[in-house]
Design a protein around this motif. Structure first.
Motif, short mmCIF file in Angstrom:
data_model
loop_
_atom_site.label_atom_id
_atom_site.label_comp_id
_atom_site.label_asym_id
_atom_site.label_seq_id
_atom_site.Cartn_x
_atom_site.Cartn_y
_atom_site.Cartn_z
N VAL A 102 0.86 -1.18 0.00
CA VAL A 102 0.00 0.00 0.00
C VAL A 102 0.90 1.23 0.00
N ALA A 103 0.92 1.93 -1.14
CA ALA A 103 1.86 3.05 -1.30
C ALA A 103 1.54 4.22 -0.37
N ALA A 104 0.26 4.38 0.00
CA ALA A 104 -0.14 5.51 0.86
C ALA A 104 0.01 5.19 2.35
N LYS A 105 0.63 4.05 2.66
CA LYS A 105 0.77 3.68 4.08
C LYS A 105 1.57 4.75 4.82
N ARG A 133 6.05 12.27 -1.08
CA ARG A 133 7.32 11.85 -0.45
C ARG A 133 7.14 10.55 0.31
N ILE A 134 6.00 10.39 0.98
CA ILE A 134 5.72 9.15 1.73
C ILE A 134 5.60 7.98 0.76
N TYR A 135 4.90 8.19 -0.36
CA TYR A 135 4.79 7.15 -1.38
C TYR A 135 6.19 6.70 -1.83
N VAL A 136 7.04 7.68 -2.13
CA VAL A 136 8.38 7.39 -2.67
C VAL A 136 9.19 6.58 -1.65
N ALA A 137 9.11 6.94 -0.39
CA ALA A 137 9.85 6.20 0.65
C ALA A 137 9.33 4.77 0.76
N ASN A 138 8.01 4.60 0.70
CA ASN A 138 7.43 3.24 0.76
C ASN A 138 7.86 2.40 -0.44
N ILE A 139 7.88 3.03 -1.60
CA ILE A 139 8.28 2.32 -2.83
C ILE A 139 9.76 1.91 -2.74
N ARG A 140 10.59 2.84 -2.31
CA ARG A 140 12.03 2.55 -2.15
C ARG A 140 12.24 1.36 -1.20
N LEU A 145 13.55 -4.43 -0.48
CA LEU A 145 13.26 -5.71 0.17
C LEU A 145 13.10 -6.82 -0.88
N ALA A 146 12.46 -6.49 -1.99
CA ALA A 146 12.22 -7.49 -3.04
C ALA A 146 13.48 -7.75 -3.84
N ASP A 147 14.38 -6.78 -3.93
CA ASP A 147 15.58 -6.88 -4.76
C ASP A 147 16.76 -6.25 -4.00
N PRO A 148 17.26 -6.96 -2.97
CA PRO A 148 18.29 -6.37 -2.09
C PRO A 148 19.54 -5.92 -2.85
N ALA A 149 19.86 -6.57 -3.97
CA ALA A 149 21.06 -6.17 -4.73
C ALA A 149 20.92 -4.74 -5.29
#
Ligand SMILES: [Zn+2]
Length: 295
Positions: A102-105, A133-140, A145-149
């Protein structure tokens, strides 16, 4: 000699996977969210948007193709706050193993009251840059987490994009400041600008609620027309995701001018004036400033 050969082999194996690297398949429910994910994901991520340019996510009807797209994805990003009423059923039907994010979390939800006093969460949180900004931090965080590399890459992309959001916010505030305070009032079709209104001090009045699903009654229309006349509201705005006939009628009957089209819930395609979130916000503010500037 052997050492050097080993080094060359090592460098070769390091270079090869990067070139042929398979992109992380990610789904975003709508175009604005897909744009955020592209900016943070960069070239490590392939993003599919379910609801495309100028599409209305409130009333979207998923296709069998969408279920297939979800099944192939490694991550699913949704806005949340009730925006995509169809997403949970679609995720379930697709059988996807991808985590749903949930991007708006973390956004403080705005409650929109209807005529009967029911509090309904307003999903249009992206209309304030602070929430973006909150969306961007959640996405990052979710991509890392899904692609640690790719963690460092996502962190760098997010930091660069957050810098562009800061510049955008400064420009939005400066543009609104120039509008005379008593003219910072407009009409839109559906109630999509509540977060924008709260953040930047422009009042938006909408005959339709926070979802485009709601019916607009003749009584609602009459009420708005009276309000426009009484409060001398200078302009009404069309939206790219709603039927423009209603607002054109309200404009004609009330004498308010049509200020242009605002982008609320969807971007345009590449050829349009708002193919990215940054373009969308700049376009909207420019339209408001032009329509509401002193007479
Ligand atoms: Zn909406």
């Amino acid at each position: 000699m052997l050492k050097r050969l080993a080094l060359i082999l090592l460098l070769a194996t390091m270079a090869a996977p990067a070139a042929a690297q398979e992109k992380l398949k990610v789904v975003a429910t709508f175009s604005i969210l897909a744009d955020f994910v592209r900016n943070v994901g960069g070239d490590r991520v392939a993003v599919d948007a379910l609801v495309g340019p100028n599409g209305d996510a409130h009333v979207y009807q998923p296709s069998p193709g969408d279920a297939k797209t979800l099944a192939d994805a490694k991550l699913v990003f949704a806005n949340g706050l009730g925006f995509e009423g169809w997403i949970n059923r679609l995720v379930k039907a697709s059988g996807t193993k991808a985590p749903s994010i949930v991007a708006a979390k973390g956004v403080k939800p705005r409650k929109a009251e209807d005529d009967h006093g029911h509090g309904e969460a307003d999903p249009h949180a992206w209309q304030s840059v602070a929430n973006a900004r909150i969306y961007v931090a959640n996405i990052r965080d979710a991509l890392s987490l899904a692609d640690p590399a790719g963690k460092d890459s996502y962190a760098a992309n997010a930091a660069a994009y957050l810098g562009r959001l800061d510049a955008l916010e400064t420009d939005v505030k400066a543009a609104i400041e120039k509008i005379p305070p008593d003219r910072r009032r407009i009409i839109t079709t559906h109630d999509a600008f509540g977060y924008f209104a709260a953040a930047y001090g422009v009042a938006f009045i909408a005959p339709q609620g926070v979802s485009t699903e709601a019916e607009v009654s003749a009584k609602d229309v009459a009420k708005i027309i009276t309000q426009i006349r009484k409060q001398k509201i200078p302009a009404v705005f069309l939206e790219n995701v709603t039927d423009e006939r209603l607002l054109k009628r309200i404009g004609a009957e009330s004498g308010a001018r049509i200020g242009g089209t605002l982008y609320s819930d969807a971007l345009t395609d590449e050829k349009g004036t708002a193919p990215t979130y940054l373009d969308m916000m700049r376009h909207n503010v420019k339209q408001l400033a032009a329509a509401l500037a002193g007479v």
